[in-house]
Design a protein around this motif. Structure first.
Motif, PDB file in Angstrom:
ATOM      1  N   ARG A 181       0.832  -1.211   0.000  1.00  0.00           N
ATOM      2  CA  ARG A 181       0.000   0.000   0.000  1.00  0.00           C
ATOM      3  C   ARG A 181       0.865   1.259   0.000  1.00  0.00           C
ATOM      4  O   ARG A 181       0.640   2.192  -0.784  1.00  0.00           O
ATOM      5  CB  ARG A 181      -0.916  -0.010   1.228  1.00  0.00           C
ATOM      6  CG  ARG A 181      -1.833   1.210   1.342  1.00  0.00           C
ATOM      7  CD  ARG A 181      -2.581   1.198   2.656  1.00  0.00           C
ATOM      8  NE  ARG A 181      -1.712   1.497   3.795  1.00  0.00           N
ATOM      9  CZ  ARG A 181      -1.624   0.732   4.893  1.00  0.00           C
ATOM     10  NH1 ARG A 181      -2.329  -0.382   4.997  1.00  0.00           N
ATOM     11  NH2 ARG A 181      -0.822   1.080   5.884  1.00  0.00           N
ATOM     12  N   CYS A 209      -4.960  -3.948  -5.666  1.00  0.00           N
ATOM     13  CA  CYS A 209      -3.946  -4.752  -4.997  1.00  0.00           C
ATOM     14  C   CYS A 209      -4.246  -6.248  -5.090  1.00  0.00           C
ATOM     15  O   CYS A 209      -5.376  -6.687  -4.885  1.00  0.00           O
ATOM     16  CB  CYS A 209      -3.848  -4.343  -3.530  1.00  0.00           C
ATOM     17  SG  CYS A 209      -2.623  -5.295  -2.590  1.00  0.00           S
ATOM     18  N   CYS A 223      -8.492   0.352   2.616  1.00  0.00           N
ATOM     19  CA  CYS A 223      -7.363   0.604   1.724  1.00  0.00           C
ATOM     20  C   CYS A 223      -7.868   1.066   0.379  1.00  0.00           C
ATOM     21  O   CYS A 223      -8.772   0.452  -0.210  1.00  0.00           O
ATOM     22  CB  CYS A 223      -6.540  -0.678   1.551  1.00  0.00           C
ATOM     23  SG  CYS A 223      -5.196  -0.515   0.340  1.00  0.00           S
TER      24      CYS A 223
END
Length: 229
Positions: A181, A209, A223
């Motif tokens: 991240r 991701c 996230c």
């Protein structure tokens, strides 16, 4: 548990004060604050074994997308879910994309210098120094691009501003740490900064991701790169 200790897979623990430890792989002794709950310590050199391949991999690619380059580097066996290797990979991806987008840079020596500098940033600095190594890596890159030294004026300012931009993006999300991240956040900040200050555009598509399943501390939908966010 998913990947934690490189030797046994046990969760890591972070000590408030460093102590001299012996690497479980090479038996070298160095001061650290990180080990697994079974007592295994892996030194930075062993953790980044194979990182020398970055030079060849970066010189071979023609991509001007720093995230695409980073994803390719992170997919290599020498890169783990977390670790100080990201302190090199982020800057290497940025320098390579900059060259491939038309920027003037002698890439090979720049990558060698970036690796030399990045290896001095140990794992865990995001929590202990208050400055994530992925963000610092972007500042190193700008320093190399602008030939900054401690006596420079504008180049010194640019490299510090770049680090500040990346760290602000990382700090806004907060913890716990995720090297993937923070690497993505740093590169997004860097691409915007390079376009603003160097008038050179590097394409950065939407990021999703692929590492959430390997991260025990994944923030999930919080996230910005989570497939479910």
């Amino acid at each position: 548990m998913k990947e934690e200790c490189l030797l046994c897979g046990a969760p890591l623990e972070y000590l408030t004060r460093g102590r001299k430890m012996e690497c479980a792989l090479c038996h070298k002794k160095e001061r650290s604050k990180t080990r697994c709950i079974k007592g295994h310590f892996i030194c930075n050199q062993c953790h980044t074994k194979g990182i020398d391949q970055v030079l060849t991999l970066c010189l071979e690619t023609t991509s001007a997308n720093p995230v695409e380059i980073l994803d390719h580097l992170m997919a290599q066996p020498f890169c783990h879910m977390h670790g100080p290797e990201h302190h090199i990979l982020v800057g290497a991806s940025l320098l390579t994309a900059y060259r491939n987008a038309g920027g003037e840079i002698d890439l090979a020596p720049a990558l060698v210098e970036l690796q030399r500098r990045g290896q001095h940033v140990p794992g865990g600095v995001c929590g202990f120094w208050g400055a994530c190594g992925a963000g610092i890596s972007t500042g190193m890159s700008l320093s190399i691009l602008s030939n900054a030294t401690p006596l420079s004026k504008e180049p010194l300012g640019l490299s510090n501003q770049m680090t500040a931009r990346a760290l602000d993006a990382i700090g806004t999300i907060g913890g716990p740490r995720c090297c993937k991240r923070n690497s993505y956040l740093s590169l997004l900040a860097a691409a915007a900064f390079v376009e603003e200050r160097f008038h050179l555009s590097m394409p950065v598509p939407a990021i999703r991701c692929a590492y959430a399943g390997q991260n025990n501390q994944c923030l999930g939908k919080v996230c910005p790169f989570s497939p479910g966010s």
